[in-house]
Design an enzyme around this catalytic site. Structure first.
Site, PDB file in Angstrom:
ATOM      1  N   GLN A  91     -57.423  61.118   5.043  1.00  6.43           N
ATOM      2  CA  GLN A  91     -56.637  62.235   4.544  1.00  6.43           C
ATOM      3  C   GLN A  91     -55.620  61.806   3.485  1.00  6.43           C
ATOM      4  OE1 GLN A  91     -56.920  64.253   8.941  1.00  6.43           O
ATOM      5  NE2 GLN A  91     -55.324  65.043   7.607  1.00  6.43           N
ATOM      6  N   VAL A 126     -48.358  74.103  -1.076  1.00 12.18           N
ATOM      7  CA  VAL A 126     -49.357  75.110  -0.701  1.00 12.18           C
ATOM      8  C   VAL A 126     -48.961  76.482  -1.223  1.00 12.18           C
ATOM      9  CG1 VAL A 126     -50.475  76.283   1.239  1.00 12.18           C
ATOM     10  CG2 VAL A 126     -50.148  73.807   1.304  1.00 12.18           C
ATOM     11  N   ARG A 173     -54.509  58.339   7.416  1.00 21.60           N
ATOM     12  CA  ARG A 173     -53.880  58.629   6.118  1.00 21.60           C
ATOM     13  C   ARG A 173     -54.252  57.508   5.153  1.00 21.60           C
ATOM     14  NH1 ARG A 173     -52.219  63.404   5.113  1.00 21.60           N
ATOM     15  NH2 ARG A 173     -50.637  63.461   6.753  1.00 21.60           N
ATOM     16  N   HIS A 193     -59.196  65.511   0.983  1.00 22.18           N
ATOM     17  CA  HIS A 193     -59.524  64.799   2.217  1.00 22.18           C
ATOM     18  C   HIS A 193     -61.011  64.485   2.254  1.00 22.18           C
ATOM     19  CE1 HIS A 193     -55.548  65.570   3.451  1.00 22.18           C
ATOM     20  NE2 HIS A 193     -55.729  66.450   4.418  1.00 22.18           N
ATOM     21  N   SER A 201     -51.044  63.939  -0.125  1.00 26.80           N
ATOM     22  CA  SER A 201     -50.520  65.288  -0.332  1.00 26.80           C
ATOM     23  C   SER A 201     -50.753  66.185   0.874  1.00 26.80           C
ATOM     24  CB  SER A 201     -51.134  65.922  -1.585  1.00 26.80           C
ATOM     25  OG  SER A 201     -52.545  65.859  -1.547  1.00 26.80           O
ATOM     26  N   GLY A 202     -51.530  65.720   1.854  1.00 29.99           N
ATOM     27  CA  GLY A 202     -51.638  66.442   3.107  1.00 29.99           C
ATOM     28  C   GLY A 202     -50.313  66.499   3.841  1.00 29.99           C
ATOM     29  N   LYS A 209     -56.770  68.853  16.837  1.00 27.22           N
ATOM     30  CA  LYS A 209     -56.941  70.152  16.184  1.00 27.22           C
ATOM     31  C   LYS A 209     -58.405  70.476  15.913  1.00 27.22           C
ATOM     32  CE  LYS A 209     -52.414  70.135  13.897  1.00 27.22           C
ATOM     33  NZ  LYS A 209     -51.690  69.955  12.618  1.00 27.22           N
ATOM     34  N   CYS A 219     -56.348  71.929   7.676  1.00 27.87           N
ATOM     35  CA  CYS A 219     -57.140  71.568   6.496  1.00 27.87           C
ATOM     36  C   CYS A 219     -58.360  70.721   6.846  1.00 27.87           C
ATOM     37  CB  CYS A 219     -56.269  70.846   5.479  1.00 27.87           C
ATOM     38  SG  CYS A 219     -55.326  69.455   6.152  1.00 27.87           S
ATOM     39  N   SER A 266     -33.302  77.778  -2.955  1.00 25.73           N
ATOM     40  CA  SER A 266     -34.192  78.144  -4.061  1.00 25.73           C
ATOM     41  C   SER A 266     -33.991  79.579  -4.523  1.00 25.73           C
ATOM     42  CB  SER A 266     -35.660  77.957  -3.638  1.00 25.73           C
ATOM     43  OG  SER A 266     -35.946  76.599  -3.391  1.00 25.73           O
TER      44      SER A 266
END
Length: 336
Positions: A156, A15, A236, A243, A159-160, A214, A129, A41
């Site tokens: 979904q 993201v 999933r 999605h 990559s969620g 949610k 999302c 990082s």
């Protein structure tokens, strides 16, 4: 109002990287970019605006001088660091779940409740999302007929679950194609390739998962509908990106499928793809890497009791873009 100092917290994640891309695509007035990530990082570089910019470690001091913080980290990190950013004068747009239901924190989808940005106290939350993908097309229908009740099933993408989910599905597919055994499946509880998993998030009250709750809790806050009733099942599926959702919505007033299509066609952020005769309907492949929510299969709810106005539709949207990064950048645009 140009030349803002923008910090991106979690700049190396799925993201976070998409936020950087969206900032560039939308010509956001970035005077200085401050990419922040974990200590491992720090010191690496990330490209933005044709330049390589050094990633800094995400510490409280790193927010000094930032005007806006775009947050794409887990709940615990957001709770620990965003108040530090606010202390230093930044406004934070947070993609985590940490502050979404806090009564003092706006939860915003710009197509629906942009005005809520005005009462922020330093933090503005980005919704889940699946919530965004459902509510963008539901809102114009609500304006037309008043939504009362939703029955939703979500499908979904891997990559969620972030980069670990995406790479795990890719690994499983490659292993199966080679005739091997999948083995460990983290971050998923079970093999996802050639399968689906009817659980996203941990189980809560009444055997609903945190992801399923949610849509009701966030939807009530965003739409200012405290009595909105939602029954949601989140699944999933072995799709890389974007999605999909099957939605049945009950209204206060009559609304025909044709009237619903007309409302959707006039709505911002929506594209109607609904031509059964030509086999045209929303699909994840077509909705990936763009910002519109595609809506189709609009039809009357045959199970509705006589006298009850209820419609069904299917929608798809890119959960990394409009479901996360793009929505966050749109919120930041409201600030400047």
């Amino acid at each position: 109002m140009s030349g803002k100092t923008i910090a991106v917290l979690g700049a190396t994640g799925v993201v976070g990287r998409q936020m950087l891309q969206c900032l560039e695509e939308r010509d956001f007035p970035v005077g200085e970019l401050v990419p922040l990530a974990s200590a491992r990082s720090a010191g690496k570089t990330i490209e933005f605006g044709g330049k390589d910019i050094t990633i800094r470690e995400a510490t409280p001091e790193a927010f000094e001088g930032a005007d806006i913080v775009m947050c794409a980290v887990d709940d615990a990190t957001a709770k620990r660091l965003l108040p530090e950013a606010v202390k230093r004068g930044a406004v934070c747009v947070d993609n985590s779940h940490a502050f979404r239901l806090d009564k003092d924190v706006p939860l915003v989808i710009p197509e629906i409740n942009a005005e809520d940005v005005e009462w922020h106290n330093g933090i503005i939350s980005n919704p889940n999302c699946a919530t965004i993908i459902a509510l963008v097309p539901l809102w114009p229908l609500h304006q037309a007929a008043g939504m009362k009740r939703l029955v939703v099933s979500t499908y979904q993408a891997a990559s969620g679950a972030g980069m670990p989910g995406l790479t795990e599905l890719q690994r499983e597919m490659a292993v199966l194609a080679a005739g091997g055994e999948v083995g460990q499946t983290a971050p998923f509880a079970y093999q996802l390739a050639a399968n689906l998993i009817p659980q996203i998030g941990g189980f809560k009250d009444e055997a609903y998962t945190s992801e399923e709750l949610k849509l009701q809790n966030e939807g009530r806050k965003i739409c200012h509908l405290p009595e909105l009733r939602v029954n949601c099942t989140c699944v999933r599926v072995p799709v890389m990106r974007s999605h999909s959702e099957s939605i049945t919505v009950e209204f206060e007033k009559p609304l025909s499928p044709d009237e619903a299509r007309a409302a959707l066609e006039a709505a911002p952020g929506v594209r109607v793809v609904d031509d059964p005769a030509q086999l045209r309907y929303p699909m994840p492949l077509e909705t990936s890497d763009q910002d519109l929510i595609y809506v189709g299969r609009v039809r009357r709810d045959l199970s509705a009791p006589e006298g009850v106005s209820s419609l069904c539709f299917f929608c798809c949207g890119d959960q990394i873009r409009k479901g996360a990064a793009t929505n966050a950048v749109q919120i930041a645009e409201l600030l400047v």
